[in-house]
Design an enzyme around this catalytic site. Sequence first.
Site, PDB file in Angstrom:
ATOM      1  N   THR A   1       0.851  -1.187   0.000  1.00  0.00           N
ATOM      2  CA  THR A   1       0.000   0.000   0.000  1.00  0.00           C
ATOM      3  C   THR A   1       0.887   1.237   0.000  1.00  0.00           C
ATOM      4  OG1 THR A   1      -1.778  -1.142   1.163  1.00  0.00           O
ATOM      5  CG2 THR A   1      -1.779   1.253   1.284  1.00  0.00           C
TER       6      THR A   1
ATOM      7  N   LYS B   1      -7.406   1.652  -3.266  1.00  0.00           N
ATOM      8  CA  LYS B   1      -7.052   1.117  -1.957  1.00  0.00           C
ATOM      9  C   LYS B   1      -7.126   2.222  -0.905  1.00  0.00           C
ATOM     10  CE  LYS B   1      -5.302  -1.378   1.422  1.00  0.00           C
ATOM     11  NZ  LYS B   1      -4.173  -2.225   1.739  1.00  0.00           N
TER      12      LYS B   1
ATOM     13  N   LYS C   1       0.384   4.033   8.894  1.00  0.00           N
ATOM     14  CA  LYS C   1       0.987   4.373   7.603  1.00  0.00           C
ATOM     15  C   LYS C   1      -0.112   4.582   6.554  1.00  0.00           C
ATOM     16  CE  LYS C   1       1.789   1.293   5.014  1.00  0.00           C
ATOM     17  NZ  LYS C   1       1.614   0.541   3.783  1.00  0.00           N
TER      18      LYS C   1
END
Lengths: 439, 439
Positions: free
Chosen positions: B100, B181, B250
């Site tokens: 990601t 995402k 994150k």
Amino acid sequence: MSTKPTVGFVGLGAMGFGMATHLVKQGYPVKGFDVFEKSRERFREAGGVAVSSLRESAEGNSYYVCMVASAPQVQEVLFNKESGIINVLPQDATFLLCSTVPSSYAQSVAQQLKEHGRDDIYFIDSPVSGGAKRAADGTLSIMAGASDAALEKGKFLLQEMSDSNKLYLVPGGIGAGSNMKMVHQVLAGIHILGASEAMGLAARLGLDAKETADAIINSEAWTWMHENRFPRMLEEDWNPGASALTIILKDVGIITATARLHNFPTPLSSTAEQTYLTGVLFGYGPKDDSAMVRLYFPDPIAQVSSTKSAAEKATALNLVKNLLVNVNIVAAAEAIGCARYLKVDMQQFYGLVNEAAGASAQFKSRGAEMIEGLKDGEAPAGTLTVDDAVKELSTVVAEARQLNCPLHLAGEALSLFTFAQRRGYGREAAASVLKVWEK
Amino acid sequence: MSTKPTVGFVGLGAMGFGMATHLVKQGYPVKGFDVFEKSRERFREAGGVAVSSLRESAEGNSYYVCMVASAPQVQEVLFNKESGIINVLPQDATFLLCSTVPSSYAQSVAQQLKEHGRDDIYFIDSPVSGGAKRAADGTLSIMAGASDAALEKGKFLLQEMSDSNKLYLVPGGIGAGSNMKMVHQVLAGIHILGASEAMGLAARLGLDAKETADAIINSEAWTWMHENRFPRMLEEDWNPGASALTIILKDVGIITATARLHNFPTPLSSTAEQTYLTGVLFGYGPKDDSAMVRLYFPDPIAQVSSTKSAAEKATALNLVKNLLVNVNIVAAAEAIGCARYLKVDMQQFYGLVNEAAGASAQFKSRGAEMIEGLKDGEAPAGTLTVDDAVKELSTVVAEARQLNCPLHLAGEALSLFTFAQRRGYGREAAASVLKVWEK
């Protein structure tokens, strides 16, 4: 022999002790009570008459000052079935409620006095501001609301405890003083956390704490609270705490609870409240509120020794100042939006804040713009705009993120400026962030 | 002898280990590398070929999967001057970036491949979702953006790792997968904290943790993340952590950084981020993200034994469910506002979320309303309105305050609903909170 009347006093904590001993110095016999023997002893040593029961503090005294910590405590002091002082206060006594309580509670006290057949008591809703030192010097700011008759009776005592130009007789009767205090505390509650947020970030950036504190105080980022808290924060002088975290948490709780009652949003105060609650969870409740810096930096900030070049320092310091300036602008907007919503006298509010613990350079300048009426359309060149504020705060938040430094207030202020921008106020003056609160 | 091609693989953490071993089970020779010897050993034991250098994982392999934790790690894997695999990947290799990362970073990878003369590589931007278990089962959700040619080459491998109906080929080329995402993670990032916030409040209310978890899962407050995290939260099974706090932090950081880039407000994600950072400060960074419950309740929640009557329990449980339902509505609004702003295909987004880790009952129902187009004007009787949401959240926040329980998300959601109310949407359906994001 004193010709001054005896004053009954309850609540000899950080503020109350200063107020009561100041009255002693001014020649008043003061009969002071506190539930803690230690506080009574300290008061005795300072020349007061420390009595060992609530009853003794009130019996026979036509003037009474209540400076306990919260509304539930006030309720006990006045109305406890056995020890409540309404049973012993003389006919036509004057009762000064100086504790910070919700205005709705101050109004309920008036109602309860009536219900108990004690509306002979001259009741004054008169919360104070200014910190322990000014309490001891008799130079507090006091916001007093009451009937004209009560104010007439109690004014001399209010004057003894306040600075000559900081006694505000707030129009609106009982509740008006507390309302004024509350909107003032919007600023105080945000600035206190802002002090920790800024100094925590400064430490993460590797800046010298003392230098940073001095630079903030001498800049557009100045607030009264920063100047007041920085020394204690640097010394980690957190016990017993001149201003315990639980006290400002209680005040902020009054703000958000009242805001909820009115369906008025106070996002920055709410953020501060949640962050203070986190501080309580980690054990800082009884500490001085400047201990909140631990929620931003894990070690004593005074131990950070800077290895930066002058240019690097200047850049880092600028981030810290930008953080505060922009948070303080939103704090001013939230306080002014709230005050206006509650129909507070705006000129009095403005004057009062600038002379009290809620003061900030940004409130003084941009708060004036907000109160006078925001200008629509593009701001003149050189003015900090909403777009500028978004840019500055974005940079600060991004930089802090790299350093794993939480920035609760800056994150929230950035969201609010960004909403203002999305609503089309980007090129207006930063003060236009207030428009987010408008319908 | 296998007829399946050898796959190079880097990043054998919680997710990567599952993905790589699943490929092994499907008959692929997998040459896996990880910087931690322990991870390599575990992979060896699971039947993989654990190689001791990045070079060996890539050399001669026409298919390569990268599942390291962050963009800086991807940068090292690909472009490190000495060990970077672009030096050894065969001509016309297919490279699946499953980490990601910000979409802007995925795009910069394409650019850098070109600059290094390696645009022969078929590069697919294909982040995944679904957790360690689904990784190991080969039933992940995958959001893949790339050129048609690259998708053609890599599709079989994407299919091996994903559920048959959960491979989303996202239109828009490189960056589109990562964008999808990211908007999905708006939901994940808020729901993960919501799980802790709700269970922390439940513990403060004196509710049994297991009963509460079950009740939430079987109600309108359900989210995939709650169902997934509650067991670990109750068992305090926080090491080594299937989903370390630093991982969701994150991901949320990617959201807020991208939002800042676009001047789009993401107040709930920002609140979650600041709260996660506070968790890191108190040492929970490497723990499972369900350890965040400690920022709401100081002791193991499973130890709370309820002494409440059935009626008291029902009332308290209702508070907890109301908290989640309303926070989840705002989460849906923030995700949908953000997705629309980034011009994500909304139908694909809606379908994908409902089948992935960002799923929630509220997204499914009220998210559909938001995507189809909000109705102006008064909501039909029986619909949860913005006014109702303000009322419910006010009650929850006030109750939590009495218990000294922070409610970061609920406080923020309440501010947003209250802004919606002030803008005149009070009697509209709760989904209208999305209008706060509109111009």
